[in-house]
Write a protein that holds these residues in place. Structure first.
Motif, PDB file in Angstrom:
ATOM      1  N   ALA A  92       0.842  -1.199   0.000  1.00  0.00           N
ATOM      2  CA  ALA A  92       0.000   0.000   0.000  1.00  0.00           C
ATOM      3  C   ALA A  92       0.876   1.247   0.000  1.00  0.00           C
ATOM      4  O   ALA A  92       0.573   2.239  -0.697  1.00  0.00           O
ATOM      5  CB  ALA A  92      -0.926  -0.005   1.212  1.00  0.00           C
ATOM      6  N   ALA A  93       1.972   1.219   0.776  1.00  0.00           N
ATOM      7  CA  ALA A  93       2.891   2.354   0.799  1.00  0.00           C
ATOM      8  C   ALA A  93       3.589   2.516  -0.552  1.00  0.00           C
ATOM      9  O   ALA A  93       3.717   3.635  -1.069  1.00  0.00           O
ATOM     10  CB  ALA A  93       3.920   2.168   1.909  1.00  0.00           C
ATOM     11  N   LEU A  94       4.037   1.408  -1.135  1.00  0.00           N
ATOM     12  CA  LEU A  94       4.703   1.481  -2.442  1.00  0.00           C
ATOM     13  C   LEU A  94       3.761   2.025  -3.515  1.00  0.00           C
ATOM     14  O   LEU A  94       4.160   2.834  -4.364  1.00  0.00           O
ATOM     15  CB  LEU A  94       5.217   0.101  -2.852  1.00  0.00           C
ATOM     16  N   ARG A  95       2.518   1.594  -3.472  1.00  0.00           N
ATOM     17  CA  ARG A  95       1.571   2.045  -4.496  1.00  0.00           C
ATOM     18  C   ARG A  95       1.147   3.494  -4.295  1.00  0.00           C
ATOM     19  O   ARG A  95       0.564   4.096  -5.194  1.00  0.00           O
ATOM     20  CB  ARG A  95       0.363   1.107  -4.526  1.00  0.00           C
ATOM     21  N   GLY A  96       1.457   4.049  -3.119  1.00  0.00           N
ATOM     22  CA  GLY A  96       1.272   5.478  -2.952  1.00  0.00           C
ATOM     23  C   GLY A  96       2.260   6.267  -3.788  1.00  0.00           C
ATOM     24  O   GLY A  96       1.986   7.407  -4.175  1.00  0.00           O
ATOM     25  N   MET A  97       3.408   5.655  -4.092  1.00  0.00           N
ATOM     26  CA  MET A  97       4.419   6.299  -4.941  1.00  0.00           C
ATOM     27  C   MET A  97       4.357   5.791  -6.378  1.00  0.00           C
ATOM     28  O   MET A  97       4.551   6.556  -7.328  1.00  0.00           O
ATOM     29  CB  MET A  97       5.817   6.032  -4.362  1.00  0.00           C
TER      30      MET A  97
END
Length: 462
Positions: free
Chosen positions: A377-382
């Motif tokens: 989820a954090a990676l897909r924020g970027m």
């Protein structure tokens, strides 16, 4: 009574390790040379093996007892992950090559290293927008300014003052405001959490100026740092799966009670060198008879035991560009702040994240699937279209009964005197080593190395 010097025991390191190199080397440290005695070393991590290596070379008879089924301790290299990559799931960095005793050992062995190039670092804001190069460079300049203010402010700092107080004062002194203050404040906090394995409120402000770092490049080990501890263990009598229950010490002799696959045994020697991690000492899972002094027990209680966990994600292809370090500002509880890209060093599309202190505890107790989901989820924020990983590995050092955490830190209310007290020998029978007993090189592999050699040299003077 079991003779710990029996080179034919079923649990010697050569027989259980399985590596061809271990089978080829000549046994060493199995018999005492003229004027030398016998030392039992508790723990086959860097500190224990560095001591055992030096003692054996100087003619001491050495027996190493280790609870795990491998050597290395908090150094643990996992080869062949995903078919090719070697992962250092524990310690992995060598900080500064110049004049570093670990670097000398690495070069002597011929271990392959790679410079970790942070110049390709990129950063993203809380909304997933990539920061312009000049903006991120300014942020890092602000961070260095804060760190400089903090360093000079440690002069006269009292043991009860926390790093959080030091950061707040530095923000005021540096006159940073609004977005610059917000970003620099976050980055300094995340660096502190990774360096100490604890929150800024928990770390003594004096720790800012306490550490000595070597100059030169920071390097990592494409083929695993475990090669170093494997080399130190070559030919030694290392008893794996020997869990120490109690250390017995007194004027009439010393020894250890160990739980082995074949039952409980008692081993005796002239001296015992304890290299247990601080977390294990704090847990009280190894007894001492007679009990350790109040001073030593108080030191164990006051010093901090840090938390730091890693997550490795493997993908089919690289989707994050050329950056070797990715900074993600504004994440939940500071988790996933730093990502390290492994395509150059590991030769595969792998991302690694290190979470320390608050972030590590935030993720604690979740199963691996939940942790990976949170990371993605954090990676897909970027990276909006980031695919699912094809494999993952999540560390659990806090749950490991032979480590109980990552490394020591100087907690509020503790200081150098506690590390000295922890490392002080008890007479000429019982000795202590490990990174927690070092003052200038805490929480580092080279600190563990130096501590082991320090106690070996102390023993050799007897």
């Amino acid at each position: 009574m079991t003779d710990p010097g029996d080179a034919n025991g079923e649990n010697t390191q050569e027989e259980t390790g399985g590596e061809a190199e271990r089978e080829r080397v000549e046994p060493r440290g199995r018999e005492a040379g003229p004027g030398r005695g016998h030392t039992i070393v508790v723990g086959a991590g860097m500190a224990g093996l560095a001591a055992a290596d030096r003692l054996a070379d100087e003619g001491e008879r050495v027996t190493v007892v280790e609870g795990r089924d491998r050597v290395g301790g908090r150094i643990h290299s996992v080869p062949g992950w995903g078919g090719s990559a070697t992962l250092d799931v524990g310690a992995s960095w060598m900080r500064g090559e110049e004049n570093n005793p670990l670097a000398d050992l690495v070069h002597e062995i011929g271990v392959r290293t790679a410079v970790f190039n942070r110049s390709t670092e990129t950063a993203y804001d809380p909304k997933g927008r990539r920061l312009l190069f000049d903006r991120h460079r300014r942020n890092m300049e602000d961070v260095h300014l804060l760190q400089e203010h903090m360093y000079w402010a440690t002069v006269g700092a009292n043991p009860q003052e926390s790093m959080e107080e030091g950061i707040n004062q530095a923000l005021y002194d540096a006159n940073l405001v609004r977005a610059r203050a917000r970003d620099a404040n976050e980055i300094v906090h995340r660096i502190a959490e990774a360096d100490h394995g604890a929150d800024a409120e928990e770390v003594a402000f004096s720790a800012v100026a306490a550490l000595h770092e070597f100059s030169g490049d920071d390097v990592v080990f494409p083929d695993g740092m475990g090669q170093v501890t494997d080399h130190l263990a070559r030919g030694l009598d290392v008893r794996l799966e020997h869990v120490v229950l109690e250390v017995l010490h007194g004027d009439d002799g010393v020894g250890v009670r160990v739980d082995t696959p074949d039952g409980e045994e008692a081993l005796t020697a002239d001296r015992v060198l304890v290299t247990l991690p601080l977390g294990v000492l704090k847990a009280g899972q190894v007894g001492f008879a007679p009990p350790l002094s109040d001073e030593k027990r108080d030191a164990v209680e006051r010093l901090g035991n840090g938390s730091l966990e890693k997550v490795f994600l493997r993908f089919d292809e690289v989707f994050w560009g050329d950056a070797q370090v990715i900074v993600n500002l504004g994440t939940e509880e500071g988790a996933w702040f730093h990502w390290y890209a492994g395509q150059r060093v590991l030769g595969a599309p792998i991302l690694v994240s290190r979470n320390g202190g608050r972030a590590a505890r935030f993720l604690e107790g979740r199963d691996d699937g939940e942790v990976v989901e949170h990371a993605m989820a954090a990676l897909r924020g970027m990276f909006r279209k980031a695919p699912d990983p094809v494999d993952h590995l999540v560390t659990h050092w806090a749950d490991d009964p032979f480590s109980r955490g990552a490394f020591s830190y100087t907690a509020v209310g503790s200081g150098d005197g506690d590390r000295v007290a922890l490392g002080d020998p008890v007479g000429d029978r019982l000795f202590f080593a490990g990174e927690a007993t070092e003052i200038e090189h805490t929480a580092t592999v080279h600190g563990a190395l130096l501590s082991g050699r320090r106690e070996a040299d102390r023993i050799l003077t007897l």
